[in-house]
Write an enzyme that holds these catalytic residues in place. Structure first.
Site, PDB file in Angstrom:
ATOM      1  N   ASN A  61      26.956 -15.013  20.559  1.00 56.25           N
ATOM      2  CA  ASN A  61      25.854 -14.862  19.600  1.00 56.25           C
ATOM      3  C   ASN A  61      25.706 -16.104  18.738  1.00 56.25           C
ATOM      4  O   ASN A  61      26.679 -16.754  18.378  1.00 56.25           O
ATOM      5  CB  ASN A  61      25.994 -13.589  18.761  1.00 56.25           C
ATOM      6  CG  ASN A  61      27.304 -13.465  18.019  1.00 56.25           C
ATOM      7  OD1 ASN A  61      28.344 -13.869  18.512  1.00 56.25           O
ATOM      8  ND2 ASN A  61      27.259 -12.901  16.829  1.00 56.25           N
ATOM      9  N   GLU A  63      23.709 -17.333  15.306  1.00 56.07           N
ATOM     10  CA  GLU A  63      22.974 -16.841  14.133  1.00 56.07           C
ATOM     11  C   GLU A  63      22.222 -17.957  13.432  1.00 56.07           C
ATOM     12  O   GLU A  63      22.416 -19.150  13.721  1.00 56.07           O
ATOM     13  CB  GLU A  63      23.954 -16.126  13.189  1.00 56.07           C
ATOM     14  CG  GLU A  63      24.572 -14.918  13.885  1.00 56.07           C
ATOM     15  CD  GLU A  63      25.476 -14.083  12.995  1.00 56.07           C
ATOM     16  OE1 GLU A  63      25.805 -14.514  11.876  1.00 56.07           O
ATOM     17  OE2 GLU A  63      25.843 -12.982  13.451  1.00 56.07           O
ATOM     18  N   ASN A  64      21.351 -17.549  12.508  1.00 57.45           N
ATOM     19  CA  ASN A  64      20.499 -18.502  11.801  1.00 57.45           C
ATOM     20  C   ASN A  64      20.234 -17.984  10.393  1.00 57.45           C
ATOM     21  O   ASN A  64      20.164 -16.771  10.184  1.00 57.45           O
ATOM     22  CB  ASN A  64      19.163 -18.638  12.565  1.00 57.45           C
ATOM     23  CG  ASN A  64      18.360 -19.815  12.099  1.00 57.45           C
ATOM     24  OD1 ASN A  64      17.697 -19.766  11.064  1.00 57.45           O
ATOM     25  ND2 ASN A  64      18.420 -20.894  12.846  1.00 57.45           N
ATOM     26  N   ALA A  65      20.069 -18.901   9.445  1.00 54.52           N
ATOM     27  CA  ALA A  65      19.775 -18.513   8.063  1.00 54.52           C
ATOM     28  C   ALA A  65      18.496 -17.677   8.009  1.00 54.52           C
ATOM     29  O   ALA A  65      18.375 -16.762   7.191  1.00 54.52           O
ATOM     30  CB  ALA A  65      19.631 -19.756   7.194  1.00 54.52           C
ATOM     31  N   CYS A  72      21.613 -12.620  20.368  1.00 52.13           N
ATOM     32  CA  CYS A  72      22.847 -11.933  20.775  1.00 52.13           C
ATOM     33  C   CYS A  72      23.519 -12.675  21.929  1.00 52.13           C
ATOM     34  O   CYS A  72      22.883 -13.434  22.676  1.00 52.13           O
ATOM     35  CB  CYS A  72      22.517 -10.528  21.267  1.00 52.13           C
ATOM     36  SG  CYS A  72      21.977  -9.385  19.997  1.00 52.13           S
ATOM     37  N   GLU A  74      24.641 -11.395  24.734  1.00 50.72           N
ATOM     38  CA  GLU A  74      24.191 -10.953  26.060  1.00 50.72           C
ATOM     39  C   GLU A  74      22.942 -11.718  26.488  1.00 50.72           C
ATOM     40  O   GLU A  74      22.837 -12.200  27.614  1.00 50.72           O
ATOM     41  CB  GLU A  74      23.863  -9.446  26.034  1.00 50.72           C
ATOM     42  CG  GLU A  74      25.042  -8.551  25.723  1.00 50.72           C
ATOM     43  CD  GLU A  74      25.224  -8.283  24.231  1.00 50.72           C
ATOM     44  OE1 GLU A  74      24.995  -9.204  23.419  1.00 50.72           O
ATOM     45  OE2 GLU A  74      25.600  -7.155  23.890  1.00 50.72           O
ATOM     46  N   CYS A 111      22.989  -3.995  22.024  1.00 54.34           N
ATOM     47  CA  CYS A 111      21.875  -3.529  21.184  1.00 54.34           C
ATOM     48  C   CYS A 111      20.678  -3.166  22.060  1.00 54.34           C
ATOM     49  O   CYS A 111      20.632  -3.488  23.256  1.00 54.34           O
ATOM     50  CB  CYS A 111      21.499  -4.596  20.162  1.00 54.34           C
ATOM     51  SG  CYS A 111      20.464  -5.917  20.823  1.00 54.34           S
ATOM     52  N   CYS A 114      18.852  -6.093  23.887  1.00 55.48           N
ATOM     53  CA  CYS A 114      19.605  -6.611  25.039  1.00 55.48           C
ATOM     54  C   CYS A 114      19.549  -5.629  26.207  1.00 55.48           C
ATOM     55  O   CYS A 114      19.462  -6.036  27.366  1.00 55.48           O
ATOM     56  CB  CYS A 114      21.050  -6.904  24.647  1.00 55.48           C
ATOM     57  SG  CYS A 114      21.186  -8.367  23.592  1.00 55.48           S
TER      58      CYS A 114
HETATM   59  N1  THU Z   1      25.354  -8.968  18.472  1.00 54.98           N
HETATM   60  C1  THU Z   1      25.512  -9.390  19.757  1.00 54.98           C
HETATM   61  O1  THU Z   1      25.612 -10.591  20.031  1.00 54.98           O
HETATM   62  N2  THU Z   1      25.546  -8.454  20.731  1.00 54.98           N
HETATM   63  C2  THU Z   1      25.547  -7.104  20.513  1.00 54.98           C
HETATM   64  O2  THU Z   1      25.600  -6.342  21.464  1.00 54.98           O
HETATM   65  C3  THU Z   1      25.469  -6.581  19.144  1.00 54.98           C
HETATM   66  C4  THU Z   1      25.174  -7.588  18.091  1.00 54.98           C
HETATM   67  C5  THU Z   1      25.368  -9.984  17.409  1.00 54.98           C
HETATM   68  C6  THU Z   1      24.056 -10.238  16.731  1.00 54.98           C
HETATM   69  C7  THU Z   1      24.520 -10.761  15.392  1.00 54.98           C
HETATM   70  O3  THU Z   1      24.772 -12.153  15.519  1.00 54.98           O
HETATM   71  C8  THU Z   1      25.831 -10.048  15.151  1.00 54.98           C
HETATM   72  O4  THU Z   1      26.260  -9.570  16.409  1.00 54.98           O
HETATM   73  C9  THU Z   1      25.741  -8.896  14.175  1.00 54.98           C
HETATM   74  O5  THU Z   1      24.763  -8.015  14.549  1.00 54.98           O
END
Ligand code: THU
Length: 159
Positions: A61, A63-65, A72, A74, A111, A114
């Site tokens: 995963n 992330e970004n501000a 994610c 996946e 999620c 995904c």
């Molecule tokens: N996240 C995933 O990468 N995969 C998942 O199946 C659930 C959530 C990440 C997204 C975000 O960066 C962090 O987990 C918290 O939600």
């Protein structure tokens, strides 16, 4: 009135019970958690998928501000694989996750967004993507994303 009951089957394995190929895939997902950029959630997710030709592609995963701009693990893995080897179907996808206290005990589940993207892969290549959901207590094996997305929406539903 008729009631429709839907059933899903989950196979629960101890890590050691998995085949050598599946252990390699889960191990790759575990290692990929270290590539996560998760400075906001501190939730580090790794994904590893197996292509039909045996190659493994990983994702983590990012992330970004500006929150929605992240992605994610996946989808990072799937889109990387699709961008590099679009002719290759995805046969299996392993997911692993940890927080600041370590790897999750319960198997991590993907999620909704995904799940929809995995479904598109099943539809594109007309074959199921086997899921391996990692936890320190056990690993769940699910035969197709359709089990996690009943009454799902694909191209065919628009006709
Ligand atoms: N996240 C995933 O990468 N995969 C998942 O199946 C659930 C959530 C990440 C997204 C975000 O960066 C962090 O987990 C918290 O939600």
């Amino acid at each position: 009135m008729k009631e429709i009951e839907l059933l899903i089957r989950i196979k629960q394995y101890a890590f050691e019970e998995l085949s050598a190929d599946d252990r390699e895939l889960v191990d790759s997902a575990r290692r990929a958690t270290h590539n996560a950029y998760a400075r906001y959630s501190h939730f580090y997710v790794g994904a590893a998928l197996r292509l039909q030709n045996g190659d493994i592609v990983i994702g983590a995963n990012q992330e970004n501000a500006a929150f929605p701009s992240g992605l994610c693990a996946e989808r990072s893995a799937i889109f990387a694989a699709q961008s590099q080897q679009p002719q290759q179907a995805i046969t299996a996808l392993a997911i692993s996750a940890r927080n600041d206290r370590g790897f999750l005990q319960r198997p991590i589940t993907p999620c909704g967004a995904c799940r929809q993207v995995v479904l598109e892969m099943e539809d594109r290549y007309q074959r199921p993507v086997r899921l391996l959901l990692d936890g320190t207590s056990s690993v769940y094996e699910i035969k197709s994303i359709k089990d996690l997305l009943p009454l799902s929406f694909v191209d065919e539903n628009m006709r």
